[in-house]
Scaffold this motif. Structure first.
Motif, mmCIF file in Angstrom:
data_model
loop_
_atom_site.group_PDB
_atom_site.id
_atom_site.type_symbol
_atom_site.label_atom_id
_atom_site.label_comp_id
_atom_site.label_asym_id
_atom_site.label_seq_id
_atom_site.Cartn_x
_atom_site.Cartn_y
_atom_site.Cartn_z
ATOM 1 N N ALA A 14 9.125 -17.372 18.620
ATOM 2 C CA ALA A 14 9.721 -18.720 18.683
ATOM 3 C C ALA A 14 9.617 -19.421 17.323
ATOM 4 O O ALA A 14 10.571 -20.073 16.876
ATOM 5 C CB ALA A 14 9.043 -19.540 19.767
ATOM 6 N N ALA A 15 8.481 -19.273 16.647
ATOM 7 C CA ALA A 15 8.304 -19.903 15.335
ATOM 8 C C ALA A 15 9.254 -19.276 14.320
ATOM 9 O O ALA A 15 9.856 -19.983 13.493
ATOM 10 C CB ALA A 15 6.852 -19.756 14.875
ATOM 11 N N ALA A 16 9.425 -17.951 14.368
ATOM 12 C CA ALA A 16 10.333 -17.271 13.443
ATOM 13 C C ALA A 16 11.770 -17.704 13.699
ATOM 14 O O ALA A 16 12.539 -17.924 12.755
ATOM 15 C CB ALA A 16 10.189 -15.757 13.583
ATOM 16 N N GLY A 20 14.419 -19.824 11.180
ATOM 17 C CA GLY A 20 15.661 -19.169 10.782
ATOM 18 C C GLY A 20 15.487 -17.736 10.315
ATOM 19 O O GLY A 20 16.368 -17.188 9.651
ATOM 20 N N ALA A 21 14.370 -17.102 10.674
ATOM 21 C CA ALA A 21 14.112 -15.739 10.227
ATOM 22 C C ALA A 21 15.115 -14.736 10.793
ATOM 23 O O ALA A 21 15.292 -13.656 10.236
ATOM 24 C CB ALA A 21 12.696 -15.316 10.619
ATOM 25 N N PHE A 22 15.770 -15.091 11.885
ATOM 26 C CA PHE A 22 16.717 -14.167 12.505
ATOM 27 C C PHE A 22 18.168 -14.526 12.189
ATOM 28 O O PHE A 22 19.090 -13.902 12.711
ATOM 29 C CB PHE A 22 16.500 -14.126 14.019
ATOM 30 N N ASP A 23 18.381 -15.509 11.337
ATOM 31 C CA ASP A 23 19.745 -15.890 10.949
ATOM 32 C C ASP A 23 20.259 -14.921 9.894
ATOM 33 O O ASP A 23 19.523 -14.490 9.011
ATOM 34 C CB ASP A 23 19.762 -17.311 10.383
ATOM 35 N N ASN A 24 21.524 -14.609 9.969
ATOM 36 C CA ASN A 24 22.212 -13.771 8.981
ATOM 37 C C ASN A 24 21.566 -12.405 8.764
ATOM 38 O O ASN A 24 21.495 -11.905 7.647
ATOM 39 C CB ASN A 24 22.316 -14.504 7.637
ATOM 40 N N LEU A 25 21.136 -11.799 9.836
ATOM 41 C CA LEU A 25 20.584 -10.446 9.736
ATOM 42 C C LEU A 25 21.720 -9.448 9.545
ATOM 43 O O LEU A 25 22.845 -9.663 9.998
ATOM 44 C CB LEU A 25 19.797 -10.078 10.993
ATOM 45 N N GLU A 26 21.426 -8.351 8.858
ATOM 46 C CA GLU A 26 22.424 -7.301 8.668
ATOM 47 C C GLU A 26 22.884 -6.789 10.032
ATOM 48 O O GLU A 26 22.082 -6.510 10.909
ATOM 49 C CB GLU A 26 21.823 -6.151 7.854
#
Length: 102
Positions: A14-16, A20-26
């Protein structure tokens, strides 16, 4: 019964997400690659990434090495022995390939 670390893991995820750690992943928005063995996909990936291969592939590599040795060998007796080994290797490859495709 919940795993003792489940709450901690969910909090980290949830913190990630919030950071935005999961935004714009390959590959985002693209379908997942097809998987012929979904139950063992992680195991298969780890094995493949560390150089593992099906038995028939490993044997085929050994056969290719034998062919190189055969071309470099001038001794007729040794060439005959290598050709016998190659014949046995080809049979092993056929057996391994049939077992793999089951």
């Amino acid at each position: 019964m919940k795993h003792p670390l489940e709450d901690l893991i969910e909090a980290k995820i949830a913190a990630a997400q919030a950071d935005g750690a999961f935004d714009n992943l390959e590959g985002m928005g693209k379908p997942l690659a097809p998987c012929d063995d979904p139950e063992n996909i992680l195991f298969s990936r780890v094995v493949r990434d560390h150089g593992g291969a099906p038995e028939f592939v490993i044997l085929a590599r050994e056969l290719a090495d034998m062919r190189i040795v055969l071309t470099e060998t001038g001794d007729r007796t040794r060439r005959y022995e290598i050709m016998k080994e190659m014949s046995m290797m080809e049979a092993k490859i056929d057996i391994a390939r049939k077992q793999f495709s089951r």
